[in-house]
Design a protein around this motif. Structure first.
Motif, PDB file in Angstrom:
ATOM      1  N   GLN A  46       0.731  -1.115  -0.077  1.00 54.09           N
ATOM      2  CA  GLN A  46       0.182   0.017   0.069  1.00 54.09           C
ATOM      3  C   GLN A  46       0.954   1.370  -0.037  1.00 54.09           C
ATOM      4  O   GLN A  46       2.104   0.929   0.535  1.00 54.09           O
ATOM      5  CB  GLN A  46      -0.773  -0.028   1.286  1.00 54.09           C
ATOM      6  N   ALA A  47       0.345   2.280  -0.579  1.00 55.30           N
ATOM      7  CA  ALA A  47       0.798   3.460  -0.428  1.00 55.30           C
ATOM      8  C   ALA A  47       0.284   4.759  -0.014  1.00 55.30           C
ATOM      9  O   ALA A  47      -1.093   4.516  -0.077  1.00 55.30           O
ATOM     10  CB  ALA A  47       1.399   3.820  -2.028  1.00 55.30           C
ATOM     11  N   LYS A  48       0.821   5.667   0.334  1.00 58.19           N
ATOM     12  CA  LYS A  48       0.167   6.990   0.929  1.00 58.19           C
ATOM     13  C   LYS A  48       0.471   8.057   0.018  1.00 58.19           C
ATOM     14  O   LYS A  48       1.753   8.183  -0.400  1.00 58.19           O
ATOM     15  CB  LYS A  48       0.203   7.276   2.117  1.00 58.19           C
ATOM     16  N   VAL A  49      -0.492   9.109  -0.249  1.00 59.40           N
ATOM     17  CA  VAL A  49      -0.112  10.379  -1.067  1.00 59.40           C
ATOM     18  C   VAL A  49       0.495  11.549  -0.047  1.00 59.40           C
ATOM     19  O   VAL A  49      -0.132  11.689   0.671  1.00 59.40           O
ATOM     20  CB  VAL A  49      -1.371  10.876  -1.931  1.00 59.40           C
ATOM     21  N   LEU A  50       1.626  11.783  -0.427  1.00 59.17           N
ATOM     22  CA  LEU A  50       2.286  12.964   0.170  1.00 59.17           C
ATOM     23  C   LEU A  50       2.209  14.033  -0.221  1.00 59.17           C
ATOM     24  O   LEU A  50       1.923  15.228   0.530  1.00 59.17           O
ATOM     25  CB  LEU A  50       3.948  12.735   0.047  1.00 59.17           C
ATOM     26  N   ALA A  51       2.052  14.360  -1.679  1.00 56.89           N
ATOM     27  CA  ALA A  51       1.814  15.654  -2.310  1.00 56.89           C
ATOM     28  C   ALA A  51       1.103  15.373  -3.596  1.00 56.89           C
ATOM     29  O   ALA A  51       1.597  14.254  -4.341  1.00 56.89           O
ATOM     30  CB  ALA A  51       2.990  16.276  -2.189  1.00 56.89           C
ATOM     31  N   ILE A  52       0.258  16.156  -4.058  1.00 57.04           N
ATOM     32  CA  ILE A  52      -0.352  16.087  -5.498  1.00 57.04           C
ATOM     33  C   ILE A  52       0.346  17.129  -6.118  1.00 57.04           C
ATOM     34  O   ILE A  52       0.235  18.279  -5.911  1.00 57.04           O
ATOM     35  CB  ILE A  52      -2.008  16.294  -5.520  1.00 57.04           C
ATOM     36  N   ILE A  53       1.247  16.842  -7.328  1.00 55.78           N
ATOM     37  CA  ILE A  53       1.990  17.614  -8.090  1.00 55.78           C
ATOM     38  C   ILE A  53       1.078  18.382  -9.066  1.00 55.78           C
ATOM     39  O   ILE A  53       1.365  19.353  -9.375  1.00 55.78           O
ATOM     40  CB  ILE A  53       3.185  16.884  -8.699  1.00 55.78           C
ATOM     41  N   GLY A  54       0.136  18.015  -9.816  1.00 59.54           N
ATOM     42  CA  GLY A  54      -0.722  18.398 -10.583  1.00 59.54           C
ATOM     43  C   GLY A  54      -1.482  17.310 -11.721  1.00 59.54           C
ATOM     44  O   GLY A  54      -0.915  16.157 -11.419  1.00 59.54           O
ATOM     45  N   ASP A  55      -1.974  17.748 -12.419  1.00 58.01           N
ATOM     46  CA  ASP A  55      -2.498  16.787 -13.574  1.00 58.01           C
ATOM     47  C   ASP A  55      -2.234  17.378 -14.745  1.00 58.01           C
ATOM     48  O   ASP A  55      -1.313  18.375 -15.027  1.00 58.01           O
ATOM     49  CB  ASP A  55      -4.002  16.820 -13.478  1.00 58.01           C
ATOM     50  N   ALA A  56      -2.602  16.723 -16.092  1.00 63.35           N
ATOM     51  CA  ALA A  56      -2.295  17.154 -17.440  1.00 63.35           C
ATOM     52  C   ALA A  56      -2.413  18.774 -17.774  1.00 63.35           C
ATOM     53  O   ALA A  56      -1.888  19.163 -18.473  1.00 63.35           O
ATOM     54  CB  ALA A  56      -3.008  16.327 -18.278  1.00 63.35           C
ATOM     55  N   THR A  57      -3.415  19.200 -17.017  1.00 61.96           N
ATOM     56  CA  THR A  57      -3.967  20.820 -17.449  1.00 61.96           C
ATOM     57  C   THR A  57      -2.872  21.766 -16.560  1.00 61.96           C
ATOM     58  O   THR A  57      -3.112  22.761 -16.530  1.00 61.96           O
ATOM     59  CB  THR A  57      -5.394  20.747 -16.925  1.00 61.96           C
ATOM     60  N   THR A  58      -2.307  21.161 -15.595  1.00 64.92           N
ATOM     61  CA  THR A  58      -1.441  22.106 -14.731  1.00 64.92           C
ATOM     62  C   THR A  58      -0.370  22.709 -15.518  1.00 64.92           C
ATOM     63  O   THR A  58       0.292  22.117 -16.092  1.00 64.92           O
ATOM     64  CB  THR A  58      -0.969  21.195 -13.577  1.00 64.92           C
TER      65      THR A  58
END
Length: 684
Positions: free
Chosen positions: A144-156
């Motif tokens: 299992q993994a946990k999210v540390l940060a959301i960098i963005g998506d294809a529209t960022t």
């Protein structure tokens, strides 16, 4: 029920099987498939079947049981986890039903990791993430993994740069200790009192750079002498402010260089210092390390000295402004006419001397990327290197040569920039290549500066159906750092280093520390083999990050062109190997790969002509081909993939066709080296 004899036989068989097992510690090596290997300390690699690989990650340190199989092979069973170095990593969020997973961006880990609801941190499908391992799979194969940060998506905007920064762990923030030190420096704004500086503020120094440049790290002045000119290269002196045992210095060293993405910059030094306090800004007295060097009428670099000085730039000039002046079209620069005329004469002498006695990198068509508000490529424009840029480059090379000579004369342990030329293990191949295509220089010794220079100059000017100089590039090493002086074959110089960009490159910063230590008659020991290896690794890491982001951006642009226009592309083959060839597009300079391994025809690769030949087609260097864009391959750092327009290819000569026909059953897999010298100018 089994009788006593049968039980005894089973017990003996079990004991025999147990005795045939071996237990050891090993490091896990992953593959692009589901299986893997356990690498033992003695170098052996033991196969790990897919079910066992589910329990581990690549690079895990584990205890294994090595046992024989029925076909007399050996496999490894995972018994215990000793250590798992996998901490944080980057990847992309994918969904399967209601479950959310991260697809790790790790070469040897080809599996999705489940993200439980409490560890999602608001993630949605398609997001690019920085994650950490929440649960190791050693017990049941279910990580299992946990999210540390959301960098963005294809529209960022700029997601390509942001993701590459995160993936390669490029620092974007400064430590609190460094911030405090910067505040202290800005408050006092006084250089360290290490020696009395020579006042050179009466000399009419000027800087020549792009209009937007603020971190101005060099300024130039030249005056006529009895037998030529005296050139002054003033270089910003950040070592005058930054204490070598400070946290700020350690942060700068950890970055290694300013990192230039398209649309984003990660500066090596805090911008308050690089763009203000230390920069050689117009009208401001600033500490500088000045290289004063005599240039003869014939362009020889003569006597020189390094001076700790105070200078004042009299003008911040742009490349385009100086270019117009040199072409007689910029009267507004007449107030700087005297230094500009002298600098232009110095440039002409230096350039002519290098062209006659050294090696000058061949000019090729350059392109400029124009980005839109989303930091995507709007357009790509061709441009030529300006005369003003070459002027600055020649002055920087002269100063760098003096710095290298000074370090060598004083017995300092570098840093030197060396380029050994042809790789030692390819010398025999190079000699055979020369005997086949350039017999006039086949007897020259490519391991000497003179021999290498003569060979490369001959290949560059020789009229031949093959691009000989391009072909021999595959046998060359890259330029690198060294603690010992050595030749820079690519420039045909006995020794070389870089000292003119200390605000942007840590190597140049170190050269300043070395030179100033020698000027003060102190030990020059700021550079050593351990630091050299660490710095080389950091610089490679940043190059990889910027290359990946560039390819990703280029792929987006090519995909847009293919979607909106639907046109074919035309380009020239720039590199050939046994799998296919690289093409450089004529209109925009972008590169991509044509993979011929899936072609119905089989091709034979000839390394002596750098060509691929089948019974009906032939592909060779510089050949023009027509292509369509296929995709961007994320597994190869976002390399663009093309396919040939039907009917594209030269008709092979009869001899080559016959040879190709005989090789139809098996493609010749002789992979040439793809390593070539650094494409940047030596002074950059």
């Amino acid at each position: 029920m089994l009788n006593q004899d049968s039980l005894s036989q089973l017990k003996g068989l079990k004991s025999q099987m147990e005795a045939e097992k071996e237990r050891a510690e090993a490091t896990i090596k992953g593959t692009q498939n589901r299986y893997g290997f356990a690498v033992l300390d003695d170098g052996r690699e033991i196969f790990i079947p897919p079910d066992e690989m589910l329990k581990v990650f690549p690079d895990d340190r584990v205890r294994i049981c090595i046992r024989p199989t029925k076909d007399n092979k050996t496999i490894a069973d995972i018994e215990k986890l000793v250590d798992s170095p996998l901490a944080d990593f980057t990847g992309r969020c994918v969904r399967k039903g209601k479950a959310m997973f991260v697809e790790p961006d790790l070469q040897q880990l080809n599996r999705w990791l489940f993200i439980p609801p409490h560890a999602r941190n608001g993630v949605k499908e398609g997001d690019y993430l920085r994650c950490a391992i929440l649960r190791h799979p050693i017990r049941d194969g279910k990580p299992q993994a946990k999210v540390l940060a959301i960098i963005g998506d294809a529209t960022t905007p700029g997601i390509e740069n942001l993701y590459s920064m995160a993936k390669y762990r490029l620092a974007s923030e400064w430590s609190s200790a460094s911030k405090q030190e910067v505040e202290r420096l800005l408050e006092h704004c006084k250089p360290l009192q290490t020696s009395k500086r020579r006042d050179l503020s009466d000399l009419e120094f000027i800087s020549i750079d792009t209009v937007k440049t603020q971190d101005i790290d060099d300024a130039l002045y030249a005056e006529i002498s009895t037998d030529g000119w005296t050139l002054f290269v003033a270089i910003a002196d950040p070592t005058a402010y930054i204490e070598v045992d400070s946290e700020l210095h350690r942060d700068i060293a950890a970055r290694g260089a300013s990192v230039y993405f398209h649309g984003d910059v990660l500066p090596m030094m805090p911008e308050q210092l690089s763009q203000d306090t230390c920069a050689l800004s117009e009208g401001s007295d600033r500490p500088a390390l000045v290289c004063k060097v005599a240039i003869s009428d014939s362009g020889e670099v003569g006597e020189f000295e390094f001076i700790e000085a105070t200078v004042r730039s009299r003008g911040k000039l742009s490349y385009y402004g100086v270019e117009r002046y040199l072409n007689g079209q910029a009267d507004e620069l007449m107030s700087h006419a005297t230094p500009l005329e002298a600098l232009y004469q110095v440039f002409r002498a230096l350039r002519a001397n290098r062209e006659e006695n050294g090696l000058v990198m061949e000019d090729r068509q350059e392109f400029r990327w124009i980005l839109n508000d989303s930091k995507q490529i709007e357009n790509i424009e061709p441009f030529e290197k300006l005369l003003s840029q070459k002027l600055v480059e020649e002055c920087m090379i002269a100063a760098n040569r003096c710095a290298a000579k000074f370090l060598r004369q004083q017995g300092a342990n570098g840093p030197f920039v060396i380029h050994p030329g042809i790789r030692p293990n390819r010398l025999d191949e190079a000699r055979k290549f020369l005997s086949m295509h350039a017999p006039d220089v086949a007897e020259k010794d490519p391991t000497t500066v003179e021999g290498y220079r003569d060979i490369m100059r001959c290949l560059a000017r020789q009229e031949h159906e093959l691009p000989l100089r391009t072909m021999i590039n595959r046998l060359l090493t890259r330029a690198g750092l060294s603690t010992e002086p050595g030749p820079h074959m690519g420039m045909a110089l006995e020794t070389y280093t870089n000292c003119t960009s200390p605000l942007r490159k840590y190597v140049d910063f170190l050269v300043h520390l070395q030179i100033k230590s020698l000027l003060h008659e102190q030990p020059a020991n700021w550079f050593n083999p351990e630091l050299m290896a660490t710095l080389a690794e950091r610089l490679l890491n940043t190059r990889t990050a910027t290359l990946e982001a560039e390819r990703w951006l280029a792929g987006n642009y090519l995909n847009r062109l293919a979607t909106e226009v639907g046109a074919t592309f035309k380009g020239a083959i720039s590199h050939v190997n046994s799998s296919g060839f690289t093409v450089r597009l004529d209109d925009n300079g972008l590169e991509g790969f044509v993979d011929l391994r899936k072609d119905p025809e089989k091709f034979s690769y000839d390394k002596w002509t750098a060509s691929l030949t089948s019974t009906t087609r032939r592909f060779q260097l510089r050949q023009t081909v027509k292509l369509t864009f296929v995709t961007v391959d994320a597994s190869t750092q976002y390399r663009a993939m093309f396919k040939l327009v039907e009917g594209c290819g030269l008709k092979p000569p009869k001899v080559a066709a016959d040879a190709a026909e005989s090789a139809q059953t098996e493609t010749k897999l002789v992979e040439p080296a793809t390593t070539a010298p650094d494409g940047k100018t030596p002074a950059s």
